[in-house]
Design a protein around this motif. Structure first.
Motif, PDB file in Angstrom:
ATOM      1  N   THR A  56       0.831  -1.205   0.000  1.00  0.00           N
ATOM      2  CA  THR A  56       0.000   0.000   0.000  1.00  0.00           C
ATOM      3  C   THR A  56       0.863   1.252   0.000  1.00  0.00           C
ATOM      4  O   THR A  56       0.589   2.211  -0.731  1.00  0.00           O
ATOM      5  CB  THR A  56      -0.930   0.002   1.225  1.00  0.00           C
ATOM      6  N   ALA A  57       1.910   1.264   0.824  1.00  0.00           N
ATOM      7  CA  ALA A  57       2.829   2.403   0.827  1.00  0.00           C
ATOM      8  C   ALA A  57       3.471   2.586  -0.536  1.00  0.00           C
ATOM      9  O   ALA A  57       3.627   3.712  -1.021  1.00  0.00           O
ATOM     10  CB  ALA A  57       3.891   2.210   1.902  1.00  0.00           C
ATOM     11  N   ALA A  58       3.844   1.476  -1.181  1.00  0.00           N
ATOM     12  CA  ALA A  58       4.456   1.558  -2.504  1.00  0.00           C
ATOM     13  C   ALA A  58       3.496   2.158  -3.520  1.00  0.00           C
ATOM     14  O   ALA A  58       3.894   2.938  -4.391  1.00  0.00           O
ATOM     15  CB  ALA A  58       4.916   0.177  -2.948  1.00  0.00           C
ATOM     16  N   ALA A  59       2.223   1.808  -3.421  1.00  0.00           N
ATOM     17  CA  ALA A  59       1.226   2.375  -4.330  1.00  0.00           C
ATOM     18  C   ALA A  59       1.135   3.891  -4.161  1.00  0.00           C
ATOM     19  O   ALA A  59       0.987   4.637  -5.142  1.00  0.00           O
ATOM     20  CB  ALA A  59      -0.138   1.732  -4.086  1.00  0.00           C
TER      21      ALA A  59
ATOM     22  N   ARG B  84       4.950   9.936  -7.533  1.00  0.00           N
ATOM     23  CA  ARG B  84       5.838  10.110  -8.686  1.00  0.00           C
ATOM     24  C   ARG B  84       5.030  10.450  -9.932  1.00  0.00           C
ATOM     25  O   ARG B  84       5.410  11.332 -10.711  1.00  0.00           O
ATOM     26  CB  ARG B  84       6.652   8.846  -8.903  1.00  0.00           C
ATOM     27  N   ALA B  85       3.924   9.747 -10.128  1.00  0.00           N
ATOM     28  CA  ALA B  85       3.102   9.985 -11.317  1.00  0.00           C
ATOM     29  C   ALA B  85       2.519  11.399 -11.330  1.00  0.00           C
ATOM     30  O   ALA B  85       2.334  11.995 -12.401  1.00  0.00           O
ATOM     31  CB  ALA B  85       1.978   8.955 -11.385  1.00  0.00           C
TER      32      ALA B  85
ATOM     33  N   LEU C 165       9.124  -3.468  -4.598  1.00  0.00           N
ATOM     34  CA  LEU C 165       7.773  -3.108  -5.013  1.00  0.00           C
ATOM     35  C   LEU C 165       7.728  -1.862  -5.884  1.00  0.00           C
ATOM     36  O   LEU C 165       6.665  -1.497  -6.398  1.00  0.00           O
ATOM     37  CB  LEU C 165       6.890  -2.894  -3.779  1.00  0.00           C
ATOM     38  N   LEU C 166       8.871  -1.197  -6.022  1.00  0.00           N
ATOM     39  CA  LEU C 166       8.921   0.055  -6.766  1.00  0.00           C
ATOM     40  C   LEU C 166       9.615  -0.152  -8.104  1.00  0.00           C
ATOM     41  O   LEU C 166      10.555  -0.949  -8.199  1.00  0.00           O
ATOM     42  CB  LEU C 166       9.654   1.124  -5.959  1.00  0.00           C
ATOM     43  N   PRO C 167       9.192   0.568  -9.126  1.00  0.00           N
ATOM     44  CA  PRO C 167       9.849   0.442 -10.438  1.00  0.00           C
ATOM     45  C   PRO C 167      11.265   0.978 -10.392  1.00  0.00           C
ATOM     46  O   PRO C 167      11.569   1.935  -9.675  1.00  0.00           O
ATOM     47  CB  PRO C 167       8.967   1.272 -11.355  1.00  0.00           C
ATOM     48  N   VAL C 168      12.140   0.364 -11.134  1.00  0.00           N
ATOM     49  CA  VAL C 168      13.527   0.832 -11.223  1.00  0.00           C
ATOM     50  C   VAL C 168      13.558   2.042 -12.154  1.00  0.00           C
ATOM     51  O   VAL C 168      13.013   1.987 -13.270  1.00  0.00           O
ATOM     52  CB  VAL C 168      14.439  -0.282 -11.773  1.00  0.00           C
ATOM     53  N   PRO C 169      14.175   3.158 -11.721  1.00  0.00           N
ATOM     54  CA  PRO C 169      14.245   4.336 -12.600  1.00  0.00           C
ATOM     55  C   PRO C 169      14.946   3.999 -13.900  1.00  0.00           C
ATOM     56  O   PRO C 169      15.891   3.222 -13.935  1.00  0.00           O
ATOM     57  CB  PRO C 169      15.048   5.344 -11.765  1.00  0.00           C
TER      58      PRO C 169
END
Length: 220
Positions: A174-177, A183-184, A211-215
């Protein structure tokens, strides 16, 4: 907040910190009217009474129509006192180190911030009293935080606002979302709250990172 001695003491304390330590900035955590009724010390009451002719301790004794106006004036007065603390701190630290950063933790809902907490963080940013506002987006639901961040962008923009995402009361997913949403929406930075909750469980950082996308890598 309405006592001039309190305002001076806080400004002097901030100035001393900047004088004695090589700080990059100061952060004001609880810069607002508390959630309980305060401000009825003799000095604050006298200041309001001298300006408006009524002791704020006895506003409830006024006729209904007059009381509504006086209640509004009391709110305005308290907002001005909290703002005076922020301005006093800004002025005092600028004397010692021009350009030093000043930030504050603020309620994300501007209506609640201004009316209930007397926290005018939008004008503080616009008037240059703050460099950054850290939104206390601590609600567990993603949709609530998304609404708070979107409203902040409409209110003051994203550049000088830092969403504070709670890590202590939701699953990591949930935090990752919420972080992805920040960011979006274009926020240049986020804050994670709190430090203890990030380190109290093993591998917390690694699991969050997964859980986060790699930049995307930079291309030339």
């Amino acid at each position: 907040p309405g006592h001039p001695g309190v305002q001076r003491w806080l400004a002097d304390a901030a100035k001393e910190l900047v004088e004695r330590y090589p700080l990059d900035g100061l952060h004001l955590d609880y810069i607002r009217q508390p959630g309980i009724e305060v401000g009825f010390d003799p000095t604050t009451r006298s200041r309001f009474a001298m300006k408006y002719g009524v002791d704020p301790m006895y506003l409830q004794r006024q006729p209904a129509g007059l009381r509504a106006r006086l209640d509004s004036l009391w709110t305005d007065f308290q907002q001005a006192q909290v703002t005076a603390i922020v301005r006093g701190i800004r002025d005092s630290i600028e004397l010692v180190r021009p350009g030093i950063q000043l930030s504050a933790a603020v309620f994300p809902d501007t209506v609640t911030a201004q009316r209930s907490r007397r926290q005018m963080w939008g004008p503080w940013l616009r008037d240059g009293l703050l460099d950054r506002a850290f939104l206390m987006c601590y609600a567990p639901p993603v949709q609530t935080v998304l609404g708070q961040m979107s409203a902040a962008i409409q209110h003051v923009g994203a550049d000088r606002v830092v969403p504070g995402i709670a890590m202590y009361n939701t699953p990591l997913s949930t935090a990752a979302a919420k972080l992805k949403a920040a960011r979006a929406l274009g926020f240049p930075a986020v804050a994670l709250y709190s430090y203890d909750s990030l380190y109290e469980r093993p591998a917390q950082w690694d699991r969050l990172q997964a859980l986060l996308p790699v930049p995307a890598p930079l291309t030339l």
